[in-house]
Structures are given as structure tokens and as C-alpha cells.
Scaffold this motif. Structure first.
Motif, PDB file in Angstrom:
ATOM      1  N   ASN A 149       0.786  -9.524  -4.188  1.00 17.96           N
ATOM      2  CA  ASN A 149      -0.738  -8.287  -3.660  1.00 17.96           C
ATOM      3  C   ASN A 149      -0.537  -7.987  -2.132  1.00 17.96           C
ATOM      4  OD1 ASN A 149      -2.612 -10.228  -5.776  1.00 17.96           O
ATOM      5  ND2 ASN A 149      -2.534  -7.759  -6.176  1.00 17.96           N
ATOM      6  N   ARG A 150      -0.808  -6.752  -2.142  1.00 20.94           N
ATOM      7  CA  ARG A 150      -0.649  -6.365  -0.810  1.00 20.94           C
ATOM      8  C   ARG A 150      -1.861  -6.455   0.297  1.00 20.94           C
ATOM      9  NH1 ARG A 150       2.705  -1.469  -2.855  1.00 20.94           N
ATOM     10  NH2 ARG A 150       1.680  -1.739  -4.899  1.00 20.94           N
ATOM     11  N   LEU A 151      -1.656  -6.199   1.227  1.00 25.90           N
ATOM     12  CA  LEU A 151      -3.503  -6.279   1.720  1.00 25.90           C
ATOM     13  C   LEU A 151      -4.647  -4.886   1.601  1.00 25.90           C
ATOM     14  CD1 LEU A 151      -2.325  -7.457   5.151  1.00 25.90           C
ATOM     15  CD2 LEU A 151      -4.121  -8.670   3.626  1.00 25.90           C
ATOM     16  N   THR A 152      -3.169  -3.516   1.607  1.00 24.11           N
ATOM     17  CA  THR A 152      -3.979  -3.002   1.193  1.00 24.11           C
ATOM     18  C   THR A 152      -2.978  -1.959   0.192  1.00 24.11           C
ATOM     19  OG1 THR A 152      -3.044  -1.574   2.793  1.00 24.11           O
ATOM     20  CG2 THR A 152      -4.607  -2.079   3.058  1.00 24.11           C
ATOM     21  N   VAL A 153      -3.186  -0.814  -0.718  1.00 23.03           N
ATOM     22  CA  VAL A 153      -2.237  -0.309  -1.713  1.00 23.03           C
ATOM     23  C   VAL A 153      -2.893   0.994  -1.571  1.00 23.03           C
ATOM     24  CG1 VAL A 153      -2.364  -1.806  -3.719  1.00 23.03           C
ATOM     25  CG2 VAL A 153      -4.069  -0.203  -3.542  1.00 23.03           C
ATOM     26  N   LEU A 154      -1.639   1.705  -2.141  1.00 24.10           N
ATOM     27  CA  LEU A 154      -1.810   3.188  -1.668  1.00 24.10           C
ATOM     28  C   LEU A 154      -2.349   4.140  -3.286  1.00 24.10           C
ATOM     29  CD1 LEU A 154       0.900   4.928  -0.014  1.00 24.10           C
ATOM     30  CD2 LEU A 154      -1.188   4.064   0.804  1.00 24.10           C
ATOM     31  N   ASP A 155      -3.405   5.008  -3.913  1.00 27.75           N
ATOM     32  CA  ASP A 155      -3.910   5.475  -5.111  1.00 27.75           C
ATOM     33  C   ASP A 155      -2.561   6.981  -5.601  1.00 27.75           C
ATOM     34  OD1 ASP A 155      -4.858   7.675  -3.965  1.00 27.75           O
ATOM     35  OD2 ASP A 155      -6.833   6.559  -3.636  1.00 27.75           O
ATOM     36  N   GLU A 156      -3.018   7.771  -6.502  1.00 29.27           N
ATOM     37  CA  GLU A 156      -2.119   7.920  -6.708  1.00 29.27           C
ATOM     38  C   GLU A 156      -1.881   9.472  -6.252  1.00 29.27           C
ATOM     39  OE1 GLU A 156      -3.783  10.176 -10.362  1.00 29.27           O
ATOM     40  OE2 GLU A 156      -4.627   8.406 -10.464  1.00 29.27           O
ATOM     41  N   ASN A 157      -3.164   9.269  -5.263  1.00 29.48           N
ATOM     42  CA  ASN A 157      -3.514  10.662  -3.968  1.00 29.48           C
ATOM     43  C   ASN A 157      -3.448  10.495  -2.729  1.00 29.48           C
ATOM     44  OD1 ASN A 157      -5.032  12.450  -6.205  1.00 29.48           O
ATOM     45  ND2 ASN A 157      -6.754  10.899  -5.631  1.00 29.48           N
ATOM     46  N   GLY A 158      -2.346   9.099  -2.974  1.00 31.61           N
ATOM     47  CA  GLY A 158      -1.836   9.229  -1.136  1.00 31.61           C
ATOM     48  C   GLY A 158      -2.495   8.229  -0.505  1.00 31.61           C
ATOM     49  N   GLU A 159      -3.958   7.764  -1.010  1.00 34.49           N
ATOM     50  CA  GLU A 159      -5.522   6.979   0.217  1.00 34.49           C
ATOM     51  C   GLU A 159      -4.896   5.494  -0.456  1.00 34.49           C
ATOM     52  OE1 GLU A 159      -6.922   8.875   1.581  1.00 34.49           O
ATOM     53  OE2 GLU A 159      -6.032  10.719   0.838  1.00 34.49           O
ATOM     54  N   VAL A 160      -5.684   5.048   1.352  1.00 33.68           N
ATOM     55  CA  VAL A 160      -5.668   3.889   1.421  1.00 33.68           C
ATOM     56  C   VAL A 160      -6.675   3.079   0.373  1.00 33.68           C
ATOM     57  CG1 VAL A 160      -5.701   1.819   2.795  1.00 33.68           C
ATOM     58  CG2 VAL A 160      -3.683   3.885   3.739  1.00 33.68           C
ATOM     59  N   GLN A 161      -6.335   2.410  -0.503  1.00 34.43           N
ATOM     60  CA  GLN A 161      -7.175   1.851  -0.429  1.00 34.43           C
ATOM     61  C   GLN A 161      -6.887   0.451  -0.477  1.00 34.43           C
ATOM     62  OE1 GLN A 161      -9.592   3.264  -2.606  1.00 34.43           O
ATOM     63  NE2 GLN A 161      -8.886   4.992  -2.416  1.00 34.43           N
ATOM     64  N   MET A 162      -8.425  -0.662  -0.348  1.00 31.81           N
ATOM     65  CA  MET A 162      -8.570  -1.821  -0.110  1.00 31.81           C
ATOM     66  C   MET A 162      -7.638  -2.772  -1.434  1.00 31.81           C
ATOM     67  SD  MET A 162      -9.211  -2.366   3.071  1.00 31.81           S
ATOM     68  CE  MET A 162      -8.482  -0.975   2.975  1.00 31.81           C
ATOM     69  N   GLU A 163      -6.887  -4.292  -1.137  1.00 35.24           N
ATOM     70  CA  GLU A 163      -6.481  -5.131  -2.372  1.00 35.24           C
ATOM     71  C   GLU A 163      -7.026  -6.498  -1.399  1.00 35.24           C
ATOM     72  OE1 GLU A 163      -3.341  -5.326  -5.932  1.00 35.24           O
ATOM     73  OE2 GLU A 163      -2.713  -5.302  -3.427  1.00 35.24           O
ATOM     74  N   LEU A 164      -6.187  -6.937  -1.251  1.00 37.19           N
ATOM     75  CA  LEU A 164      -6.255  -8.513  -0.496  1.00 37.19           C
ATOM     76  C   LEU A 164      -7.366  -8.069   0.517  1.00 37.19           C
ATOM     77  CD1 LEU A 164      -3.254 -10.411  -0.612  1.00 37.19           C
ATOM     78  CD2 LEU A 164      -5.031 -10.679  -2.097  1.00 37.19           C
ATOM     79  N   ALA A 165      -7.320  -7.283   1.220  1.00 33.01           N
ATOM     80  CA  ALA A 165      -8.192  -6.801   2.530  1.00 33.01           C
ATOM     81  C   ALA A 165     -10.014  -6.463   2.038  1.00 33.01           C
ATOM     82  CB  ALA A 165      -7.855  -5.864   3.394  1.00 33.01           C
ATOM     83  N   ASP A 166     -10.385  -7.166   2.978  1.00 34.88           N
ATOM     84  CA  ASP A 166     -12.100  -6.188   1.853  1.00 34.88           C
ATOM     85  C   ASP A 166     -12.082  -5.586   3.061  1.00 34.88           C
ATOM     86  OD1 ASP A 166     -14.131  -6.545   0.711  1.00 34.88           O
ATOM     87  OD2 ASP A 166     -15.517  -7.471   1.729  1.00 34.88           O
ATOM     88  N   THR A 167     -11.738  -5.161   4.960  1.00 36.22           N
ATOM     89  CA  THR A 167     -12.249  -4.701   5.777  1.00 36.22           C
ATOM     90  C   THR A 167     -10.484  -4.290   6.204  1.00 36.22           C
ATOM     91  OG1 THR A 167     -13.716  -6.281   6.796  1.00 36.22           O
ATOM     92  CG2 THR A 167     -14.533  -4.839   5.763  1.00 36.22           C
ATOM     93  N   LEU A 180       4.238  -7.510   1.332  1.00 38.69           N
ATOM     94  CA  LEU A 180       3.134  -8.503   0.172  1.00 38.69           C
ATOM     95  C   LEU A 180       3.282 -10.046   0.756  1.00 38.69           C
ATOM     96  CD1 LEU A 180       5.245  -7.858  -2.701  1.00 38.69           C
ATOM     97  CD2 LEU A 180       3.153  -7.317  -3.051  1.00 38.69           C
ATOM     98  N   ILE A 181       2.327 -10.357   0.524  1.00 39.26           N
ATOM     99  CA  ILE A 181       1.930 -11.523   0.911  1.00 39.26           C
ATOM    100  C   ILE A 181       1.811 -12.846  -0.144  1.00 39.26           C
ATOM    101  CG2 ILE A 181      -0.692 -13.145   1.474  1.00 39.26           C
ATOM    102  CD1 ILE A 181      -0.053 -10.514   2.995  1.00 39.26           C
ATOM    103  N   ILE A 182       3.053 -13.901   0.946  1.00 40.91           N
ATOM    104  CA  ILE A 182       2.679 -15.182   0.000  1.00 40.91           C
ATOM    105  C   ILE A 182       2.478 -16.337   0.963  1.00 40.91           C
ATOM    106  CG2 ILE A 182       5.571 -14.397  -0.065  1.00 40.91           C
ATOM    107  CD1 ILE A 182       6.145 -15.669   2.422  1.00 40.91           C
ATOM    108  N   ALA A 183       2.698 -17.598   0.318  1.00 37.94           N
ATOM    109  CA  ALA A 183       1.774 -18.946   0.178  1.00 37.94           C
ATOM    110  C   ALA A 183       1.916 -19.443   1.789  1.00 37.94           C
ATOM    111  CB  ALA A 183       1.810 -19.819  -0.490  1.00 37.94           C
ATOM    112  N   ASP A 184       1.247 -19.389   3.056  1.00 30.40           N
ATOM    113  CA  ASP A 184       1.941 -20.474   4.208  1.00 30.40           C
ATOM    114  C   ASP A 184       2.887 -21.305   3.395  1.00 30.40           C
ATOM    115  OD1 ASP A 184       2.088 -21.127   6.657  1.00 30.40           O
ATOM    116  OD2 ASP A 184       0.107 -22.764   6.632  1.00 30.40           O
TER     117      ASP A 184
END
Length: 537
Positions: free
Chosen positions: A97-115, A200-204
Motif C-alpha cells: 500500500n501507499r500512504l496516499t492514493v489518487l481517486d478517479e478524479n485525481g484527488e488525493v485520498q488517504m491510504e496508510l496515512a490517516d492525516t 509503496l511501503i515495505i517492512a523495515d
């Protein structure tokens, strides 16, 4: 289901029906529910018709999907930092997963990030969602994010986004669920940048990428570089919805016709990036349909400025006048494209320079420039491959136009297998295929900065490099737009990349496959289809 309801029907009843559909209720089950609620059969029929439509659009869990992309290589990787083909992106976005993702309108949405917060676009604080588990059982923490982002700064890793990531001057954990990023210069695009496939985020501490240990919607069961991968549903996925598939298999079929035939025969349910010529095979086929995304994908003719013939004054300008853009748009791409103006920011982007006119098709002007370059009478190789969408057809058009003015081009058709590692970026005149990117800064940093990892024509300009840094830090939108317009002119006039058209991504799919939507990061739902699609039973 709110229109033409019986007088005794309530919003609560609507919810009851919708919940029953999601639980897998049959049409007979729904009819019993309606009759129990006192709904007349005639009114119930209308409600069931709307319920049928709702059911068709409601995700269904289960099933195994087989999908085929168009490119693969023995260099296929599960390391997000090194991903370079669509094949890599599909797998990596399924496993990580990524910290953020883009929706179909190109708007940023949170994924692993909460804020994600900032007051100056330079210092950013990222709060992570709690209790997210890696496939290994390890809980996601800020240490994993710090490790993942810092890898892009380590040149020994070979990250494809090193030139973008190195603006992150400081990356540190504040606590277990908080990361601070300080940029070298302000950049308001950071949340969008973090939505790129490479971040994308991988394990430490991860160094072994023979398999994938991510937080993603699927678990890697099989990974055979250049051949296939098999993934199974992550039973502990942190999102409330999805994935819906039990499993999916992904591989590449480089030949377009073979990819379409595999779909028509039912061997696969999704065929990625179908070219315009192969679309004719789908006509009249009721069990398949297409999904079209026009978001900035393009095939470009790359002429290296540091090698002959590109090093000869006038040659590149001549090539730009010899490319018949209208013929490429209408004939080669069958109208599924918009004419390009030799720079990578498409009309789908709000920073597109609409006043920058494409070169006119002018063979006589091209001939004069070729004479100036001293290349008339020579045979110039052009390397093309099925790996780069429509590049062979484009090369043949250039060859034909050249023959009419006494210029010889030798179109060298090379195999799709190994094209990206053996020919792309290396040959004096060759084709590339660039997937959409959401911001001009990303496009310029990846493709045109002096140290860009994918500098296809070896364009180098200190002034341009300075402008990349200055533009990304501008908070004044008008000034930023003006600078991006100027940079697009510089690329169009000084770089050795000919971008004749922005191509629509056309994916072909079984009508039983649902949930596929356009995405600004490219076809196959920005290569993230696996998490969101489902198969009708």
C-alpha cells in the motif's frame, strides 16, 4: 431505490433490501421480503427491477481472475523502488500500500496515512492509521515508512524515483505512528507524489524481494519474473471493503491479437492496453467490453542528443516536421488519442500549455533540415517494438514520409521481450512508452532533469533544472502555471523527444468483470484493478 416506491415503503426498507443484496440474497429471497412487508406484486416487480440493477453494481466476493498485461521481462521485480513496467505496478499495488492514493478524479485520498499536514509546504507531518498488519503479522509503524522512503535516497538501491525522492532532506519517526518529512524546498505536491507506485511501503529492513511482504489486499503465492504471478486474498486486510476476488493470476501476452484472442476465448477476463488495430476483433462480441482512459499515456520517438544523428544540428527538428501527427491520431490510433505537442504534460492536466502548437507535417521543411544536418543519403535506423504501443506503425509512417523526400530510414523491429532493458534509453533513435503521471514536476523530474533516471534523449539544461526546483515551491498558482508553460516550450523545442499524440488506454474485459474505473495513473485502474474489481457469478 427511492423513486416510484409504494406508499408504505420507507428508507429503512430500502436499506434492508440493499443489505440483503450485499449478503447475497437471491431474487426469490427479495420477493419474499417484499411480500412480508405488504408490498403488492405489481409494485414489487418495479422494486425488483431496480434491485437487479443495484445487484449488478454491488460487489460480489469470490472467484479467480486471470488478467494479462502487455509487457514483461526477466527483470520483473517486487521491489517498488525498482518497478519500471506496468507488470511491476500491477503486482506491487496488489501486495503493498501507499500512504496516499489518487481517486478517479485525481484527488488525493488517504491510504496508510490517516492525516498529512503542513503549514508551509516544506515541513510535513504524517499520521499513520493504527493496527495495520503486514502479511508476516508485523504491525505497521513509522519505522517502516522511514525505511521505505529512505531507500529511494540510497543510490545503491537504484530507485527509479531517486530524483524525486531526494527533495526529502529529512525523514524521521516522531513516534510509532507519526513521521516527519522536511523537504529541501517547499513542494505542495507531496501528497500526490506519495501516491506514485514507487512509494509503496515495505517492512523495515526488507532486502529480499523474491516474494512480497506488504500490507496489501493480496498475498504473493507465486512470483516468476517474466512469466507470471499468483496472488490470494489477504484475510486480514485493513480496509472495510475489498478485496472481492479470492485470487488472481497475472502475466503478460505481448502480442495484441493474442491478448484479445485470450479474452474472446475466455482464457482471461481482462486484457490490458489493447491497440487500435486489435479493437476491430472485439466488434460484435457481446460478452466483452472496453474501458477507455485518456490521462496522458504516450509513445514517443526518442532521438539521443549525445549520439549521431541526433547530435547533428537540424536533424531532430527535421524529424519533428516529418512525423504526421494527424495520420497517427486518425489512422494508427483510430481516433483514440489527442494530438501531442512534443512535451509530456497532456491536456488532461490543468497545467497543459494549450497555446503550444504542434509542429506541422512539412516534409520539404524536414528535407531542408536533413540537408543542413548532412544526413541525406544515409540510412538511419529506427528501433521499434510491440512493447511500445503503436511504435511499429509510427515508424513505418516516418519511413514512408522519408522515402518521398529521398531520406532512408531502416525500421528495425525488435522483440517485446527484453526491449526495455536492451534497447530503451540506449539506441540513438528508438521509441518509448510513458505511463501517465499526475503532476508536471514528476514528469519533468523523471524524464527531463539532467540527472533524470529516464532521460530518454539525454536532454540537459541547467536553466531547466533550476526551474524544476523553483516551480515546485511556488504557492502562487498563476506563477506556477506560467513557469510550467515555459518549461513545456523548452522541452518541445530543445529536447529530442517527439510526442505525436496522447494515447487513450483501452482495456478489454469480460462483461462479467465489474468495478473497473478510469484512473489518472493509467489503464487497468491505475494498475490497481485487483483490489477493486469483482466477478459476477
Amino acid at each position: 431505490m427511492t423513486r416510484n416506491r409504494p406508499t408504505n415503503w420507507t428508507d429503512r426498507d430500502d436499506v434492508m433490501i440493499e443489505n440483503a443484496i450485499r449478503r447475497g440474497a437471491s431474487r426469490r429471497d427479495l420477493l419474499k421480503m417484499l411480500m412480508a412487508s405488504g408490498v403488492a406484486l405489481s409494485a414489487g416487480s418495479g422494486l425488483l427491477l431496480r434491485a437487479d440493477k443495484a445487484m449488478a453494481a454491488t460487489p460480489v466476493s469470490g472467484g479467480h481472475l486471470k488478467a494479462a498485461g502487455w509487457s514483461a521481462s526477466t527483470a520483473d521485480t517486487l521491489d517498488p523502488a525498482k518497478a519500471s513496467l506496468s507488470t511491476d505496478y500491477v503486482r506491487c499495488t496488489a501486495f503493498y500500500n501507499r500512504l496516499t492514493v489518487l481517486d478517479e478524479n485525481g484527488e488525493v485520498q488517504m491510504e496508510l496515512a490517516d492525516t498529512i499536514e503542513t503549514s508551509d509546504a516544506k515541513t510535513w507531518q504524517i499520521g499513520l492509521k493504527p493496527d495495520i498488519a503486514f502479511h508476516s503479522g508485523k504491525t505497521l509503524s513509522s519505522a517502516d515508512v522511514v525505511y521505505s522512503l529512505k531507500r529511494h535516497l540510497d543510490k545503491s538501491v537504484g530507485s527509479k524515483v531517486n530524483s524525486i525522492a531526494k527533495q526529502m532532506a529529512e525523514i524521521e519517526a516522531v513516534d510509532d505512528l507519526t513521521v516527519k518529512i522536511v523537504l529541501a524546498e517547499p513542494n505542495a505536491d507531496l501528497p500526490t507524489i506519495l501516491a506514485l507506485h514507487h512509494f509503496l511501503i515495505i517492512a523495515d529492513g526488507t532486502t529480499d524481494f523474491s516474494t512480497a511482504n506488504g500490507t496489501g489486499a493480496f498475498i504473493c503465492e507465486t512470483f516468476e519474473p517474466g512469466i507470471r504471478s499468483i496472488a490470494t486474498k489477504n484475510p486480514n486486510y485493513f480496509k472495510a471493503e475489498g478485496p472481492y476476488l479470492d485470487s488472481f493470476e497475472f502475466f503478460a501476452i505481448s502480442d495484441n491479437n493474442a491478448r484479445v484472442n485470450a479474452l474472446l476465448s475466455g482464457d482471461i477476463q481482462l486484457a490490458g492496453s489493447i491497440n487500435a488495430r486489435s479493437l476491430r476483433m472485439l466488434e460484435g462480441q457481446s460478452h466483452v467490453e472496453t474501458s477507455i482512459t485518456t490521462s496522458g499515456n504516450y509513445t514517443d520517438l526518442n532521438i539521443r542528443l549525445d549520439l549521431d544523428p541526433g547530435a547533428k544540428a537540424g536533424f531532430i527538428e527535421g524529424m519533428k516536421h516529418l512525423v504526421n501527427r494527424e495520420a497517427i491520431q486518425k489512422s494508427v490510433l483510430r481516433g483514440l488519442a489527442e494530438i501531442g505537442n512534443d512535451q509530456p504534460v497532456s491536456a488532461a492536466n490543468r497545467y497543459h500549455n494549450s497555446e503550444l502548437k504542434p509542429r506541422e507535417f512539412d516534409p520539404e521543411r524536414a528535407k531542408s533540415l536533413f540537408e543542413k544536418a548532412g544526413v541525406m543519403g544515409q540510412s538511419i535506423p529506427i528501433v521499434a517494438s510491440e512493447a511500445a504501443t503503436a511504435s511499429i506503425d509510427m515508424a513505418v509512417l516516418v519511413q514512408q514520409a522519408g522515402s518521398e523526400i529521398g531520406m532512408t530510414f531502416d525500421v528495425q523491429r525488435v522483440p517485446a521481450d527484453g526491449y526495455w532493458s536492451n534497447y530503451w534509453l540506449k539506441e540513438p533513435v528508438h521509441f518509448g512508452n510513458i505511463n501517465p503521471r499526475p503532476t508536471p514536476d514528476i514528469l519533468f523530474s523523471l524524464l527531463y532533469a539532467s540527472d533524470a533516471p529516464w532521460n530518454e534523449s539525454q536532454f540537459k539544461s541547467e536553466a531547466f533544472d533550476r526551474m524544476i526546483v523553483e516551480a515546485r515551491g511556488l504557492l502562487d498558482e498563476e506563477k506556477r502555471k506560467a513557469m510550467y508553460w515555459e518549461m513545456q516550450e523548452m522541452v518541445a523545442n530543445e529536447a529530442g523527444t517527439v510526442i505525436p499524440a496522447y494515447i487513450s488506454d483501452v482495456d478489454a474485459l469480460s462483461t462479467k468483470l465489474k468495478g473497473l474505473r478510469p484512473n489518472p495513473l493509467g489503464g487497468m485502474m491505475g494498475y490497481s484493478f485487483a483490489e477493486y474489481v469483482w466477478l459476477e457469478s
